[in-house]
Enzyme design. Structure first.
Site, PDB file in Angstrom:
ATOM      1  CG  ASP A  23      -1.896   1.156   1.293  1.00 29.53           C
ATOM      2  OD1 ASP A  23      -2.206   1.749   0.869  1.00 29.53           O
ATOM      3  OD2 ASP A  23      -1.542   2.165   2.270  1.00 29.53           O
ATOM      4  CG  ASP A  29      -1.933   7.354  -0.217  1.00 26.37           C
ATOM      5  OD1 ASP A  29      -0.701   8.565   0.110  1.00 26.37           O
ATOM      6  OD2 ASP A  29      -2.236   7.771  -0.585  1.00 26.37           O
TER       7      ASP A  29
END
Lengths: 171, 864
Positions: free
Chosen positions: B173, B175
């Protein structure tokens, strides 16, 4: 394949353009609207001449003037069975995508000669054999279009390089 | 493909003639067999009167069944005369092309148009044959869709390739996991201003713009990211899976992986993810996820997939959070950020007030800080829009999850997203916070204790960020808001490597456990057979990870107190689920098995007090401990995280909070109110100087507190009335504590076995039992020598208690808080009873108390 094709288009002109320059405005509008677009079956590459601009008619209820323009344009229309050149834009595990002008053609694994193997080496996916033939993002490829389908303003095509003289082009 | 008769036939139908044989080539709509069916029709009849009349009659009609498929007929399961009563499998047709890969509505293998409705005869849509999207794709609408079979094939191939390279798959992922991004202009200003305190931290912040977007995005890598990615790419094939837009994802991926050597084109963004707000492994790995590991800072979006390694969120731009969080379900947060005494706070004390906190005192918590701070840092402060914070009701969650189904809500999300960014641009939360910090610095310099200082402390505390240790006499020093001290990736790298190693160790074992000779024989050729066998023996990374993880907190029984917001089901809370994935058992109340209480440092809740009374058996720690365990994958030492360790049985500890109280700087009225008798005791214990004053003051608070929180939680010596004799109270208390300490441990032991516990509960009635116990104790207790003098003191104490006992009983009625603690106290009293049997007054007093004890003790035991 490229053609010179004659077409007609009805274009509304806003009242604020009603002046002696109206014909120029409408011409500009035509270029802006049509060049580079996809009609669903063909791509308008360039408008090469305007044959006739009709007398405008005011469209009821809007005040816009409707011009009917007939023009001549260079168009590109892909056909099934046509051999085209393009640039590979992306390689995935079950095939690769080729940009042929504005048309995106997918060449699936079944349409790739079996000696070209998929590999992920160095994180750049490619189809390659051991004899120097390689298909990766950015390489030039010659392919035969096996199928085309058009939707509104969109074209999809399937290609094949599983034939003699097709496949990656040597630079 | 199998050919069935359609549901629409007028069953029953009777086969009358077969038109094709197995082996025949059939084209589309070719007749396969003739049949007849019956139906009722109206027919005109001339009746007896000569009138025309409609009449319903049943007739038999002939018909021909046509194949909707083309190809070669491999089998035809029909015989003449057979009656079909429903949908039946009638034939198997080997198709020349199964249309298993489709692109833009075209079969990618034969070029046929799949969206075309071929004939009146079709029952299956051509596009239904390939529905699975496995490509992280730039093509948006024109995705390549494949069939289930094709997917399985592709999956096997991919696995073989990975096994050859000895790699697993890692889904990353973006952010707040590997980077953090913000749009606040302040960052740009600070970045170009070397005099800014945050300049250092911002040095390697990259900035970029998105097409069609005037905002500048500032991107901060998580410390050690480049090395991490490089290292991990040796063990894993890396994918990006983010809820950000395609453009954003591509640009960020280019920044963290210049040249795309690590991620290649394997980037999946929300544009390809469809309208859902969750991430699904099935989207990328529809067949098998046994070789996949995910790293993400959000567990909920993955529905806590077993393949997930949840990492602590990276929060560099304080207060910004995840700029793409509008596309995710709302985040649950812990109610209270663990408050850690910051360097700032410690520094301020000498500055603001003339407290003489010795440097040694300051150092100890600092050292602990360093360890404690980092893991607690990720507890993000609220996102800029308040909506995204705090308690998320279950309904909200469901609405937000279900809401993401249609385009409208996607639009809404986009709108919300834009607003978030706009407010970030306008509000400049970072600048505000820095200003507060600066103001506080100014004030502190002038030696004032002002609201600004309080506020700044509050901010720092919220962040839970470590402040650089700077000498406080440094005049120019301004506190920097942004800290670059995250170590998560180091731990994460180690963990990922150990998962990788464990996986391939298992894999090798599986291979050698198979037919060794054959495998060895086949190995050089890498024959298909062998790899197929390999694939069957493939271990599951999720299982391996679970095994490793569950060892981390295995046997740990957690109780959360003052951490999870009220009204939220403990077992659905993120942190709790997270803890469970590490093998911890979470209960709501303290039980015999409880080993750790995760508490909030500001609040001394009933559970904390209860736990403190269990002696050293239960460790009371801040949530930082938990996060450190999560991050390091090992049960880290609790000591730096211990809180409320000033509980009597652990002896006086130099907790920073404690010192603050001494200095009198931070003791807000709230905290004072939160004080309980145990703390008060301890204070008097350690510092006899201010013994009577604060304790008396606290006295009332205690009563309130207990009434509120602790219905059956208390001890004989915790009765408020006790404060009445303050002369020798300290000494007495010290000894009593010690005494109780040994007793409490004893009384804990029976908790383990029911046998003893029953013996103990009955020990009031059987003195013999007592005697034995007492003796055993005497042997154990090192303080046996002082028994006599102590007992005398005790006697004195008990004498003066006679009056207080009466008071107590009324107080006890009030709240039950004074309810005397279980067997420990009972035992204790029993002991006295025995040896000082001649003291009548005392006995009477004790009897009264004993009666109470019995009730309460019984209750308590029934509960525990």
């Amino acid at each position: 394949m490229f053609f010179v094709h004659e077409m007609e288009e009805r274009i509304p002109l806003h009242p604020s353009y009603f002046s002696s320059e109206a014909p120029d405005s409408i011409r500009e509008l035509l270029y802006k609207r049509k060049e580079g677009t996809n009609t669903g079956t063909m791509m308008i590459v360039r408008i090469i001449g305007i044959l006739e601009i009709s007398e405008p008619k005011v469209a009821p209820g809007t005040g816009m003037a409707l011009y009917t323009i007939s023009y001549r344009a260079v168009v590109w229309q892909p056909f099934r069975g046509e051999v085209v050149d393009g640039e590979v834009s992306q390689v995935v595990n079950n095939g690769f995508f080729v940009d042929v002008g504005a048309l995106s053609v997918f060449v699936s694994k079944a349409m790739i000669p079996s000696q070209l193997k998929f590999s992920m080496e160095g994180a750049t996916p490619s189809f390659a054999d051991n004899e120097g033939q390689i298909v990766e993002a950015g390489s030039q490829v010659r392919l035969r279009i096996k199928g085309i389908r058009s939707e509104l303003n969109q074209m999809y095509a399937i290609g094949s390089i599983r034939e003699d003289y097709l496949g990656p082009l040597m630079q | 493909m199998r050919l069935y008769t359609p549901n629409g036939l007028l069953y029953p139908v009777k086969v009358t003639r077969l038109l094709r044989q197995p082996g025949d080539e059939i084209e589309e709509n070719a007749p396969l067999f003739d049949y007849e069916y019956k139906s009722k029709v109206l027919e005109g009849h001339i009746n007896s009167k000569g009138h025309l009349e409609d009449k319903l009659v049943e007739r038999t009609w002939p018909a021909t069944f046509e194949s909707e498929l083309e190809g070669s007929l491999t089998s035809l399961n029909l015989t003449v005369g057979q009656v079909l009563t429903g949908k039946t499998l009638i034939a198997d047709i080997e198709e020349t092309c199964k249309h298993e890969v489709q692109f833009g509505g075209l079969c990618a293998n034969c070029g046929k148009d799949m969206k075309e409705v071929k004939s009146y005869n079709s029952t299956v849509k051509g596009t239904d044959r390939a529905t699975i999207n496995t490509v992280h794709d730039r093509h948006g609408m024109h995705t390549v869709l494949v069939s289930q079979d094709e997917t399985v094939r592709a999956d096997e191939e991919a696995k073989r390739r990975l096994l050859d390279q000895r790699k697993l798959t890692l889904v990353v992922d973006l952010d707040q996991t590997v980077i953090q991004c913000c749009v606040e202009e302040t960052v740009g200003e600070w970045k170009s201003d070397p005099s800014n305190p945050n300049f250092e931290a911002l040095k390697n912040v990259a900035s970029f713009r998105l097409p069609h977007d005037s905002k500048t995005y500032y991107l901060k890598f998580r410390p050690g990211l480049t090395d991490f990615l490089e290292e991990m790419s040796k063990y894993y094939e890396m994918h990006v899976y983010t809820m950000a837009s395609r453009d954003y994802a591509q640009i960020v991926t280019n920044l963290i992986d210049p040249g795309r050597k690590i991620f290649g084109t394997r980037v999946l963004s929300r544009d390809e993810n469809g309208p859902e707000m969750r991430k699904a492994l099935k989207r990328l790995f529809p067949v098998d996820t046994s070789m996949v590991v995910i790293i993400d800072d959000r567990g909920d979006v993955w529905q806590w997939s077993p393949n997930l390694i949840k990492v602590n969120a990276y929060d560099f731009f304080v207060g910004v959070g995840d700029i793409n969080s509008s596309f995710l379900p709302k985040r649950q947060e812990l109610e209270a950020k663990p408050k850690q005494p910051t360097q700032f706070e410690l520094e301020k004390a000498p500055d603001g007030v003339q407290a003489d906190a010795p440097p040694a005192d300051g150092q100890e918590p600092q050292g602990a800080d360093k360890a404690a701070r980092k893991p607690s840092a990720p507890l993000t402060p609220p996102l800029t829009p308040p909506a995204a914070n705090g308690e998320v009701s279950a309904v909200d969650l469901m609405v937000s999850m279900a809401g993401g189904q249609d385009d409208n809500s996607m639009e809404e999300k986009k709108h919300e997203h834009d607003e978030t960014l706009a407010s970030q641009l306008a509000d400049r939360p970072l600048l505000k916070k820095q200003k507060i910090l600066d103001a506080a610095d100014e004030e502190a310099k002038e030696g004032k204790d002002s609201p600004a200082v309080e506020e700044a402390t509050e901010i720092l505390r919220e962040e839970g960020e470590k402040k650089e240790a700077t000498p406080h006499d440094h005049p120019k020093y301004r506190h920097n808001l942004l800290q670059d001290d995250d170590t998560e990736l180091t731990h994460l790298g180690n963990n990922l490597r150990s998962v990788h190693d464990a996986f391939f160790a298992d894999f090798e074992k599986g291979v050698s456990a198979g037919d060794i000779g054959r495998v060895a024989e086949l190995r050089p050729g890498k024959s298909k057979k062998q790899t197929v066998q390999d694939l069957q023996n493939l271990p599951d990374a999720a299982v391996i990870m679970q095994a490793i993880k569950s060892r981390v907190l295995g046997g740990v029984h957690l109780v959360f107190s003052g951490v999870v917001p009220l009204g939220v089901n403990v077992h659905t809370h993120d942190t709790v689920i997270w803890a469970k994935t590490f093998g911890a058992t979470v209960t709501e109340n303290i039980t015999k098995k409880t080993t750790h209480v995760i508490a909030s440092p500001e609040r001394r809740t009933a559970k904390v007090r209860q736990a403190a009374k269990k002696g050293g058996r239960i460790a009371i720690v801040s949530s930082g401990w938990l996060f450190a365990c999560f991050s390091q994958w090992e049960k880290v030492d609790e000591n730096p995280f211990r809180i409320h360790s000033d509980a009597p049985l652990n002896g006086a500890a130099g907790l920073p909070g404690f010192e603050d109280k001494e200095a009198g700087t931070l003791s807000s009225s709230d905290e004072e109110a939160a004080l309980t008798e145990t703390e008060a005791e301890n204070e008097t214990d350690g510092e006899a100087v201010n013994g009577s004053q604060p304790t008396l003051e606290i006295d009332t608070d205690v009563e309130e507190e207990l009434a509120k929180y602790a219905p059956h939680d208390g001890r004989a010596d915790s009765s408020p009335t006790e404060e009445q004799q303050s002369e020798d109270w300290d000494a007495l208390q010290a000894e009593l504590n010690e005494f109780l300490g040994s007793e409490a441990e004893d009384s804990d032991a029976p908790d383990e076995s029911d046998n003893e516990s029953s013996a103990l509960s009955s020990n009031n009635s059987t003195p013999g039992n007592h005697k034995r116990k007492r003796d055993a104790e005497a042997d154990e207790a090192p303080t046996t020598n002082s028994e006599g003098s102590r007992l005398q003191k005790r006697k004195k104490e008990a004498m003066s208690r006679t009056t207080s006992l009466n008071n107590m009983s009324s107080a006890g009625n009030l709240d039950g808080a004074v309810a005397v603690d279980e067997p420990a106290a009972a035992d204790d009293l029993g002991g006295i009873d025995e040896e000082d049997g001649d003291d009548v007054d005392l006995e009477a007093a004790l009897a009264a108390e004993l009666e109470k004890d019995d009730d309460d003790g019984g209750e308590a035991e029934g509960e525990s």
